[in-house]
Design an enzyme around this catalytic site. Sequence first.
Site, PDB file in Angstrom:
ATOM      1  N   GLN A  89       0.812  -1.312  -0.059  1.00 26.73           N
ATOM      2  CA  GLN A  89      -0.012   0.006  -0.066  1.00 26.73           C
ATOM      3  C   GLN A  89       0.722   1.181   0.153  1.00 26.73           C
ATOM      4  OE1 GLN A  89      -2.671  -0.182   3.299  1.00 26.73           O
ATOM      5  NE2 GLN A  89      -3.371  -2.317   2.748  1.00 26.73           N
ATOM      6  N   HIS A 163      -1.380  -0.037   5.624  1.00 24.57           N
ATOM      7  CA  HIS A 163      -2.113   0.901   6.628  1.00 24.57           C
ATOM      8  C   HIS A 163      -1.297   1.995   6.823  1.00 24.57           C
ATOM      9  CE1 HIS A 163      -5.078  -2.589   8.319  1.00 24.57           C
ATOM     10  NE2 HIS A 163      -4.993  -2.134   6.966  1.00 24.57           N
ATOM     11  N   TYR A 266     -11.752   6.113  19.037  1.00 27.10           N
ATOM     12  CA  TYR A 266     -12.909   5.370  17.929  1.00 27.10           C
ATOM     13  C   TYR A 266     -12.850   3.747  18.095  1.00 27.10           C
ATOM     14  CZ  TYR A 266     -14.283   9.840  16.843  1.00 27.10           C
ATOM     15  OH  TYR A 266     -14.812  11.275  16.888  1.00 27.10           O
ATOM     16  N   TYR A 277      -9.579 -11.007   9.958  1.00 18.66           N
ATOM     17  CA  TYR A 277      -9.474 -11.888   8.833  1.00 18.66           C
ATOM     18  C   TYR A 277      -9.064 -13.333   9.086  1.00 18.66           C
ATOM     19  CZ  TYR A 277      -9.200  -7.486   6.174  1.00 18.66           C
ATOM     20  OH  TYR A 277      -9.570  -6.389   5.395  1.00 18.66           O
TER      21      TYR A 277
END
Length: 384
Positions: A89, A163, A266, A277
């Site tokens: 990513q 991430h 959060y 996963y």
Amino acid sequence: MTLNKLLAVLSPLAVLTASCGPAASGENAGDRPFTVRAIGRFDHPWAIAIDAPTGIALVTEQPGKLVLRLPDGRTAPVPGTPRVDYGGQGGLGDVIFAPQGGTAGPTLDGRVIYLSWAEAGAGDKRGAAVGRGKLACTGPLSCRIDTLSVIWRQVPKVSGRGHYSHRLAFSPDGRFLFVSSGERQKFTPAQALDTNLGKIVRLLPDGTAAPGNPFADRPAPANQIWSYGHRNVLGLAFDAAGQLWGLEHGPAGGDELNRIEPGKNYGWPLVSGGDNYDGPPIPRHPTRPDLAAPALEWNPVIAPGDMMIYSGTRFLAWRGQMLIAGLKTQAMIRVSLHGTTAREEARYPFPNRLRDIIEAPDGAIWLLEDGPDARLLRLTPAAN
């Protein structure tokens, strides 16, 4: 007729609609109240920014290239980008213009920009970085980045290539720079205040921690933190009332839209709307009322690339609503905001994954596809 037989005779569009999560009210997901035109192609693009005075756009490509696009469609590379750690990513990430500074001439000469990227470190470790630089232009297609300097980093650098988040957004008054910082697939740092992983941070334009942050009295990097308990926030945007929203990838299920408020936790990885996963369940949000619950969550996931809140006049019915670029869903997703809650209104399928979305100065919507030879798409209202 059984459900399986029914699905077998449905059109591909209907099957896509049926598999994309909760039913939306408003338009049918197959309705497209817009026309689409391709206006460019890019290699693994990640983000786009448009300079309103000139209409000139900048597009980042993950392998490390920054591309300038003129309003007539001509493009050119912009030298001076940082060395990026490309893979997974990671790579060159977000790009935004500074709210003030520079001239409104025919080029971007003197404009200050911010970039984010994945940066390599020692021992096969890496992390996101944010840099600020000034554009020096000698002609419409001849610009380079001068004096690019790193103003913020994820700490610590860790293994893996996932991430990073590293979305950038300025507050509406231009005083503060917000950066989303992913937890780098390490889970627990999102709850730790001695790291800026799994956080949204609030900085001054020079990258220093902003005064008045929730943990301003603690040593760095805690003094940067605006909110925490985040997994992978790939969308940051302010609404017309000045409220910050964050759009976050969940695990196997549980993508979230959060109304971001200072000092709030959060929940990741303590609670989620999805599960790990590899199978182990995660407690749901109602089990921890002390943690901030999402305004909206998706299971199955939408896998968002980015989002924006529309403020233009071409799509008047959509003003104040959120438009999301969907990766896995290959759709533009429209969401209405209602104070502390939100509601999905419609999905508009596309043939490819969508990475970024932005409002052009003329009120048109620009969408960037994901991957190699990705198209830049321009959406305008369909003729009556």
